[in-house]
Design a protein around this motif. Structure first.
Motif, PDB file in Angstrom:
ATOM      1  N   MET A 108      50.460 -39.600  -7.325  1.00 32.63           N
ATOM      2  CA  MET A 108      49.875 -39.064  -6.111  1.00 32.63           C
ATOM      3  C   MET A 108      50.137 -40.059  -4.976  1.00 32.63           C
ATOM      4  N   ASN A 109      50.701 -39.551  -3.889  1.00 27.81           N
ATOM      5  CA  ASN A 109      50.994 -40.438  -2.773  1.00 27.81           C
ATOM      6  C   ASN A 109      49.795 -40.552  -1.821  1.00 27.81           C
ATOM      7  N   LEU A 110      49.931 -41.389  -0.812  1.00 24.17           N
ATOM      8  CA  LEU A 110      48.841 -41.649   0.128  1.00 24.17           C
ATOM      9  C   LEU A 110      48.426 -40.373   0.858  1.00 24.17           C
TER      10      LEU A 110
ATOM     11  N   HIS B  93      48.550 -37.273  -0.190  1.00 23.92           N
ATOM     12  CA  HIS B  93      47.770 -36.438  -1.101  1.00 23.92           C
ATOM     13  C   HIS B  93      46.357 -36.996  -1.294  1.00 23.92           C
ATOM     14  N   LYS B  94      46.224 -38.312  -1.325  1.00 22.36           N
ATOM     15  CA  LYS B  94      44.898 -38.925  -1.437  1.00 22.36           C
ATOM     16  C   LYS B  94      44.069 -38.626  -0.187  1.00 22.36           C
ATOM     17  N   LEU B  95      44.697 -38.701   0.973  1.00 23.85           N
ATOM     18  CA  LEU B  95      43.996 -38.410   2.232  1.00 23.85           C
ATOM     19  C   LEU B  95      43.551 -36.949   2.290  1.00 23.85           C
TER      20      LEU B  95
ATOM     21  N   ARG C 251      42.670 -35.136  -0.228  1.00 24.01           N
ATOM     22  CA  ARG C 251      41.491 -35.002  -1.083  1.00 24.01           C
ATOM     23  C   ARG C 251      40.230 -35.530  -0.394  1.00 24.01           C
ATOM     24  N   VAL C 252      40.377 -36.569   0.396  1.00 23.32           N
ATOM     25  CA  VAL C 252      39.240 -37.077   1.168  1.00 23.32           C
ATOM     26  C   VAL C 252      38.870 -36.068   2.259  1.00 23.32           C
TER      27      VAL C 252
ATOM     28  N   ARG D 154      36.678 -32.859   1.534  1.00 25.30           N
ATOM     29  CA  ARG D 154      35.215 -32.929   1.439  1.00 25.30           C
ATOM     30  C   ARG D 154      34.531 -32.737   2.800  1.00 25.30           C
TER      31      ARG D 154
ATOM     32  N   GLY E  20      49.570 -31.294  -2.217  1.00 23.93           N
ATOM     33  CA  GLY E  20      49.439 -32.114  -3.418  1.00 23.93           C
ATOM     34  C   GLY E  20      48.501 -31.589  -4.472  1.00 23.93           C
TER      35      GLY E  20
ATOM     36  N   PRO F  28      38.441 -33.357 -10.971  1.00 23.53           N
ATOM     37  CA  PRO F  28      39.379 -34.436 -10.628  1.00 23.53           C
ATOM     38  C   PRO F  28      40.589 -33.928  -9.827  1.00 23.53           C
TER      39      PRO F  28
ATOM     40  N   TRP G  78      40.469 -31.386  -7.599  1.00 25.56           N
ATOM     41  CA  TRP G  78      39.979 -31.163  -6.238  1.00 25.56           C
ATOM     42  C   TRP G  78      38.518 -31.616  -6.182  1.00 25.56           C
TER      43      TRP G  78
END
Length: 156
Positions: free
Chosen positions: A1-3, A5-7, A9-10, A13, A46, A131, A133
């Motif tokens: 998972m790249n940056l 995709h992490k952003l 997910r944040v 929310r 992602g 995990p 989403w």
């Protein structure tokens, strides 16, 4: 998972993201139509995504909705989060009325039968989808604690 995709997910929310999602869904449907399902916004962000086509329980008309999914055995797990709204989405009521549906995933059409998951199995499968989403847990809180319908879509 790249940056990126992490952003995503944040961001997922955040309330603004949940308000934006339903407005973007028609664009996702158009993108999937143009690419014959080979490209969708979920995958670009992602997360695994599919296009579920149900039969309208009142109209009898096909209804399509993009959804996040988790692979499960020979099928898929999907949840009726409705972006954390207080009510269940129409597609989930359609599946309860007529469990046979179609899925378009990565350019492939799959006929499925939906099964509503409850009890211990639901709790176990819920632990598998969050995990992928994490915002689903936020959506539960935002919905006032509504228990989201969880379906296993099995190939027929």
């Amino acid at each position: 998972m790249n940056l990126f995709h992490k952003l995503v997910r944040v961001a997922g929310r955040q309330e603004w993201f949940a308000r934006l999602g339903p407005k973007v869904a028609p664009w996702d449907l158009r993108l999937q139509d143009l690419t014959r399902g080979r490209v969708n916004l979920g995958e670009l962000l992602g997360v695994p995504a599919l296009l579920l086509t149900t039969t309208g329980r009142r109209s009898g008309v096909p209804r399509s909705v993009p959804l996040l999914y988790v692979p499960h055995e020979d099928g898929f797990i999907v949840t009726a989060s409705n972006w954390g709204r207080a009510h269940h989405p129409a597609w989930s009521a359609n599946l309860l009325a007529e469990p046979l549906a179609d899925v378009l995933v990565r350019g492939r059409h799959v006929r499925v039968r939906a099964r509503l998951v409850t009890g211990d199995e639901r709790a176990r499968l819920w632990r598998r989808i969050t995990p992928v989403w994490p915002a689903f847990d936020t959506y539960v809180t935002r919905s006032g604690g509504r228990e989201f319908r969880l379906f296993v879509l099995s190939r027929v």
